[in-house]
Design an enzyme around this catalytic site. Structure first.
Site, PDB file in Angstrom:
ATOM      1  N   ASP A 257      36.235  27.316  42.420  1.00 26.66           N
ATOM      2  CA  ASP A 257      37.205  27.344  43.525  1.00 26.66           C
ATOM      3  C   ASP A 257      37.187  28.720  44.186  1.00 26.66           C
ATOM      4  OD1 ASP A 257      39.388  26.173  45.062  1.00 26.66           O
ATOM      5  OD2 ASP A 257      40.655  27.672  44.076  1.00 26.66           O
ATOM      6  N   HIS A 294      38.790  27.970  47.575  1.00 24.89           N
ATOM      7  CA  HIS A 294      40.007  28.684  47.134  1.00 24.89           C
ATOM      8  C   HIS A 294      41.259  27.887  47.517  1.00 24.89           C
ATOM      9  CE1 HIS A 294      41.254  32.983  45.874  1.00 24.89           C
ATOM     10  NE2 HIS A 294      42.216  32.134  45.573  1.00 24.89           N
TER      11      HIS A 294
HETATM   12  P1  NAD Z   1      48.605  35.989  34.239  1.00 21.63           P
HETATM   13  O1  NAD Z   1      48.751  37.454  34.438  1.00 21.63           O
HETATM   14  O2  NAD Z   1      49.820  35.184  33.912  1.00 21.63           O
HETATM   15  O3  NAD Z   1      47.516  35.699  33.085  1.00 21.63           O
HETATM   16  C1  NAD Z   1      46.305  36.373  33.002  1.00 21.63           C
HETATM   17  C2  NAD Z   1      45.949  36.481  31.527  1.00 21.63           C
HETATM   18  O4  NAD Z   1      44.654  37.078  31.415  1.00 21.63           O
HETATM   19  C3  NAD Z   1      46.933  37.369  30.736  1.00 21.63           C
HETATM   20  O5  NAD Z   1      47.389  36.661  29.590  1.00 21.63           O
HETATM   21  C4  NAD Z   1      46.082  38.572  30.353  1.00 21.63           C
HETATM   22  O6  NAD Z   1      46.459  39.150  29.106  1.00 21.63           O
HETATM   23  C5  NAD Z   1      44.692  37.951  30.295  1.00 21.63           C
HETATM   24  N1  NAD Z   1      43.623  38.924  30.324  1.00 21.63           N
HETATM   25  C6  NAD Z   1      43.599  40.144  30.924  1.00 21.63           C
HETATM   26  N2  NAD Z   1      42.403  40.747  30.683  1.00 21.63           N
HETATM   27  C7  NAD Z   1      41.686  39.890  29.925  1.00 21.63           C
HETATM   28  C8  NAD Z   1      40.389  39.950  29.351  1.00 21.63           C
HETATM   29  N3  NAD Z   1      39.617  41.021  29.509  1.00 21.63           N
HETATM   30  N4  NAD Z   1      39.972  38.883  28.641  1.00 21.63           N
HETATM   31  C9  NAD Z   1      40.757  37.796  28.460  1.00 21.63           C
HETATM   32  N5  NAD Z   1      42.000  37.692  28.966  1.00 21.63           N
HETATM   33  C10 NAD Z   1      42.445  38.729  29.695  1.00 21.63           C
HETATM   34  O7  NAD Z   1      47.896  35.448  35.549  1.00 21.63           O
HETATM   35  P2  NAD Z   1      47.837  33.930  36.053  1.00 21.63           P
HETATM   36  O8  NAD Z   1      49.003  33.666  36.941  1.00 21.63           O
HETATM   37  O9  NAD Z   1      47.599  33.041  34.886  1.00 21.63           O
HETATM   38  O10 NAD Z   1      46.549  33.992  36.995  1.00 21.63           O
HETATM   39  C11 NAD Z   1      45.242  34.133  36.452  1.00 21.63           C
HETATM   40  C12 NAD Z   1      44.278  34.418  37.584  1.00 21.63           C
HETATM   41  O11 NAD Z   1      44.194  33.259  38.412  1.00 21.63           O
HETATM   42  C13 NAD Z   1      44.772  35.521  38.528  1.00 21.63           C
HETATM   43  O12 NAD Z   1      44.322  36.773  38.109  1.00 21.63           O
HETATM   44  C14 NAD Z   1      44.187  35.132  39.856  1.00 21.63           C
HETATM   45  O13 NAD Z   1      43.024  35.890  40.053  1.00 21.63           O
HETATM   46  C15 NAD Z   1      43.824  33.655  39.710  1.00 21.63           C
HETATM   47  N6  NAD Z   1      44.507  32.789  40.676  1.00 21.63           N
HETATM   48  C16 NAD Z   1      43.749  31.928  41.415  1.00 21.63           C
HETATM   49  C17 NAD Z   1      44.357  31.062  42.322  1.00 21.63           C
HETATM   50  C18 NAD Z   1      43.573  30.074  43.149  1.00 21.63           C
HETATM   51  O14 NAD Z   1      44.098  29.507  44.111  1.00 21.63           O
HETATM   52  N7  NAD Z   1      42.319  29.810  42.823  1.00 21.63           N
HETATM   53  C19 NAD Z   1      45.746  31.093  42.468  1.00 21.63           C
HETATM   54  C20 NAD Z   1      46.493  31.972  41.682  1.00 21.63           C
HETATM   55  C21 NAD Z   1      45.866  32.820  40.789  1.00 21.63           C
END
Ligand code: NAD
Length: 329
Positions: A257, A294
């Site tokens: 995505d 996206h």
């Molecule tokens: P979040 O902060 O709640 O969760 C992210 C998790 O990743 C945390 O638990 C963190 O500890 C972990 N993390 C950090 N570094 C890491 C590593 N090196 N290895 C493994 N885990 C690690 O964030 P979220 O709300 O769950 O969002 C996750 C990602 O999704 C965001 O960073 C964003 O880039 C992406 N996102 C994409 C869309 C989309 O439309 N495609 C929408 C929203 C968010």
């Protein structure tokens, strides 16, 4: 307070007009924020940006010279912002940390189901009066092992859905979630997750540590025919390495995505233009690759939350208070 809204689409305008306090005056710009488009924010106090707007040191300095004191991100990820530069310049940054993790999780699972049961092919076949099943063979999700990298809000929402399907969950994160453990998920080293997962889904942020974590080496350690899903950020994946993995059949299915170079493509209708990105074009030639632009976040509920929380962040800045969503105060 005047706010320049970059990368603004009609659905952003609809959201803000429905929810925003009237003391916020939005100036909608359909351009992406880059060093060349900063000047469009002249006369505003704040700007509002999305995932592909550029907030590097140069842009932040230009914004500061224009008198911009606040940047409101209408997204959760902030890999496109130079946080240290914003701090140094005294520009406040706020984001929408959680608007609808379920929106992204449901899209993730939708991609898994579509790739597995080849719904993208079946849709076209039936419309061509071709009801043959050859080539549409899938597998049961029940009992399969799914590796989740990142078990924050979206990883957890994805885990809940997949447990409903009867999948085993192998997880990797820098912080353990008790809820994941209660769901029956197991935290394992990345090497074990790569070696044992039938499906791998990425839900960690893009940071210097995670950039290109999916590369020639990690792909080589995965199961033959693995399904790889990325709804997080494009640069978690080295796209050239993934193309090699598809060509040598190591990767059996790929769902994206997000894409490393998406800023030049996504969110625009380019259907009457030539796409110069040969890597992206190569990806589109594989029958076992599904790409969406996206859109995982794109639900009514998520848009409502985004506009409401972004407005709250801007109003808090205007009244010299905080919402707790600030990355830089
Ligand atoms: P979040 O902060 O709640 O969760 C992210 C998790 O990743 C945390 O638990 C963190 O500890 C972990 N993390 C950090 N570094 C890491 C590593 N090196 N290895 C493994 N885990 C690690 O964030 P979220 O709300 O769950 O969002 C996750 C990602 O999704 C965001 O960073 C964003 O880039 C992406 N996102 C994409 C869309 C989309 O439309 N495609 C929408 C929203 C968010």
């Amino acid at each position: 307070m005047k706010v320049a809204v970059y990368s603004a689409k009609q659905y952003d305008q609809d959201g803000f007009s429905r929810w925003a306090d009237t003391s916020l005056q939005f100036q909608y710009l359909d351009t992406r924020l880059t060093a060349d488009s900063v000047k469009l924010a002249a006369g505003c106090h704040a700007i509002c940006v999305f995932v592909n707007d550029e907030l590097n040191e140069q842009v932040l300095r230009q914004l500061s010279e224009l008198g911009i004191e606040m940047v409101a991100l209408r997204c959760a990820g902030f890999n496109n912002v130079d946080i240290a530069a914003a701090k140094e310049l005294g520009i406040r940054i706020a984001r929408v940390p959680a608007y609808s993790p379920e929106a992204v999780a449901e899209h993730t699972v939708g991609m898994i189901l579509c790739l597995n049961r080849k719904l993208h092919k079946a849709y076209n076949r039936v419309r061509d009066d071709n009801f043959a099943l050859d080539g549409l063979l899938g597998f049961n999700l029940f009992g399969k092992t799914v590796g989740l990298i990142g078990t924050g809000r979206i990883g957890l929402a994805t885990a809940r859905i997949l447990r409903g399907f009867g999948c085993e969950l192998l997880c990797h994160d820098t912080t353990l979630s008790n809820t994941i453990l209660e769901l029956g998920g197991r935290y394992v080293p990345l090497a074990d997750l790569y070696a044992q997962s039938d499906i791998i889904s990425l839900h960690c942020p893009l940071t210097p540590d995670t950039r290109h974590m999916i590369n020639h080496y990690s792909i080589g350690s995965m199961k033959d025919g693995v399904m790889l899903i990325n709804t997080s950020r494009g640069a978690l994946i080295d796209t050239k390495a993934v193309i090699s993995g598809l060509k040598n059949r190591k990767i059996g299915y790929l769902g994206l995505d997000v894409y490393e170079q998406e800023a030049d493509l996504f969110f625009e209708n380019l259907s009457d233009q030539m796409i110069d990105d040969d890597i992206f074009q190569r990806l589109l030639t594989f029958p076992n690759v599904l790409i969406t632009g996206h859109q995982a976040f794109f639900t009514k509920e998520a848009l409502q939350e985004i506009s409401q929380i972004t407005s709250d962040n801007l109003l808090a800045f205007a009244s010299n208070t905080e919402t707790g969503n600030e990355l830089v105060n």
